[in-house]
Design a protein around this motif. Structure first.
Motif, PDB file in Angstrom:
ATOM      1  N   ILE A  42       0.857  -1.184   0.000  1.00  0.00           N
ATOM      2  CA  ILE A  42       0.000   0.000   0.000  1.00  0.00           C
ATOM      3  C   ILE A  42       0.895   1.236   0.000  1.00  0.00           C
ATOM      4  N   CYS A  96      -0.454  -0.488  -6.139  1.00  0.00           N
ATOM      5  CA  CYS A  96       0.518  -0.792  -5.081  1.00  0.00           C
ATOM      6  C   CYS A  96       1.914  -0.867  -5.695  1.00  0.00           C
ATOM      7  N   SER A 141       2.219   7.069  -3.886  1.00  0.00           N
ATOM      8  CA  SER A 141       1.553   6.416  -5.009  1.00  0.00           C
ATOM      9  C   SER A 141       1.703   7.262  -6.273  1.00  0.00           C
TER      10      SER A 141
END
Length: 501
Positions: free
Chosen positions: A113, A214, A131
């Motif tokens: 994550i 991810c 991310s």
């Protein structure tokens, strides 16, 4: 390679495979394999762990084991078996006893994550986003991951892995499972290419949705370096920083009690740095010393004793007793090392329970004279202040010294299970479990405890503003106490030690 050589090699591999079927890393275990593994683990825990029955009564442990064993009646996927074994390890309630996956289950291919998550009260927020989606900012409230509330996931991970937290203490489990949320999530649920999240943007009550890719550990670290270069803690262990010249206040960062490098035996490198730090404190006439041990998971007890020597008022011992089970001897005495038996006999003796006790446990450490610190001590601590770190806190509290700020430490005031360790590998699943071999009982007075762990005099929690500014809120609170002249315990004034005759 000719046909004969190939045939011989093939037959040899078949022969090895027939001899060692348990070493194959299959994704599913038969009921016989699964039951053999959990029985193997239970036997090792009973033989080796010095704390079986200490936090969870043995009848309850037996009942739990029976229920886990009896449910293994069908083929069990590897990860499901990992979940089945976890409650048995967690029930020991020992922060030094932990379980890890078989080799290569977590590796370069694992996807994590891509957030750091922090809690403010009962709400969870993104603090660092690594991310590819740069529209997710610090302070966005994270509501769900793959349809499950983040708080529910956090509680499940806290129960699944009790590493770094003893007994029923929550602070260690809460701290580690949140700081390392991405690692815990991957270990419990497995690697995932992407996750679906819902969240609230800052200042917006509307619930938004997103699908987030991810990323690998390497990419995670690389993005942290690029996006948050000024927020990575690069302070060396045992570094000193003057933070307020007016009140003559300095911060000593103690991030670990492991040696600071590979050069020099007997922890000499650690002690050289320690001496250099306290010489700097003396030369700069520091009167208020903030010792930052947040996130310090422990290390070598001798190093923690050497730190204590700089402020303890009189000679002291670290441990009241060190004990091991009878079977622990077989893990420390090996056939290939004939000296190990002699060394064991020199260090340990039989105790009344049939196990072994340390002969040198009453070793007395003499306080430093020339570089001793006699000003006000303030300790920054949290749930990840564990093991040898809690030993320092407990010994200092027992001496009636120090002001403690933050949250309760991860280990118990009385001591813990540590010292030597044995990592056992379950024969079929290849899951690994680390088992401590020693029970270490601190040389402290029970009546001087301020809780099960070492509890803070001033509990400090993160606010939403702290999250947005990435402020060191525990240090800020401590500096305010110092400016106001607040101390929980006054320094002990002692005469200089006399040279022994």
């Amino acid at each position: 390679m000719n046909i004969t050589t190939r045939l011989v090699a093939f037959l040899f591999l078949c022969f090895i495979a027939d001899l060692t079927p348990a070493f194959a890393q299959t994704d599913t275990l038969t009921p016989e394999q699964a039951r053999a593994d959990i029985a193997f683990l239970k036997r090792k825990l009973d033989l080796l762990h010095p704390g079986m029955g200490y936090y969870t009564p043995r009848p309850r442990m037996e009942q739990l084991y029976d229920s886990l064993y009896n449910r293994l009646t069908a083929p069990t996927p590897y990860l499901a078996f990992y979940h089945t074994v976890s409650p048995l390890v967690a029930a020991v309630k020992d922060g030094h006893t932990n379980m890890s996956h078989r080799r290569n289950f977590i590796g370069k291919q694992t996807r994590y994550i891509p957030f750091f998550i922090r809690a403010v009260g009962d709400q969870y927020y993104i603090s660092h986003n690594v991310s590819p989606d740069t529209s997710l900012h610090r302070g966005f409230e994270l509501l769900t991951i793959n349809g499950r509330p983040v708080g529910e996931l956090h509680r499940e991970l806290m129960e699944a892995d009790r590493s770094g937290s003893d007994g029923d203490n929550l602070t260690g489990r809460r701290q580690w499972s949140l700081v390392q949320f991405a690692d815990y999530y991957a270990a419990w649920y497995g690697s995932a290419d992407s996750i679906a999240i819902t969240y609230h943007a800052k200042g917006d009550s509307a619930t938004r949705q997103a699908k987030i890719g991810c990323i690998s550990l390497q990419r995670f670290r690389g993005m942290m370096q690029r996006r948050y270069p000024n927020e990575i803690d690069r302070r060396p262990n045992l570094s000193v920083r003057i933070v307020d010249s007016l009140t003559r206040t300095a911060v000593l960062r103690v991030s670990s009690f492991m040696n600071t490098g590979k050069r020099g035996p007997f922890q000499w490198a650690f002690n050289r740095r320690l001496k250099r730090a306290f010489r700097q404190l003396r030369d700069q006439d520091v009167q208020n010393l903030v010792i930052d041990m947040q996130g310090n998971g422990g290390g070598v007890v001798t190093n923690s004793a050497n730190l204590l020597r700089y402020w303890m008022p009189k000679p002291f011992t670290m441990m009241e007793r060190e004990e091991m089970t009878p079977a622990a001897r077989t893990e420390l005495v090996t056939r290939w090392n004939p000296i190990s038996a002699l060394h064991f006999s020199w260090q340990y003796k039989r105790n009344q329970s049939g196990g072994f006790a340390s002969r040198s446990v009453r070793w007395r450490y003499r306080p430093r004279r020339h570089l001793a610190f006699r000003g006000n001590l303030y300790f920054l601590m949290n749930g990840a202040s564990f093991s040898a770190t809690t030993t320092v806190l407990a010994k200092t509290l027992d001496a009636g010294m120090g002001t403690y700020i933050g949250e309760a430490s991860g280990s118990a005031y009385w001591g813990d299970f540590a010292g030597h360790f044995k990592t056992v590998t379950l024969p079929n699943s290849r899951i690994q479990v680390r088992i401590p071999l020693k029970k270490l009982i601190h040389a402290v007075t029970p009546d001087r405890a301020n809780g099960f762990t070492v509890e803070p005099d001033f509990t400090v929690t993160r606010s939403y503003e702290d999250l947005l500014t990435n402020r060191d809120y525990v240090l800020d609170y401590t500096l305010r106490l110092i400016r106001e002249g607040v101390v929980a315990r006054q320094p002990i004034r002692t005469r200089p030690l006399q040279a022994s005759r």
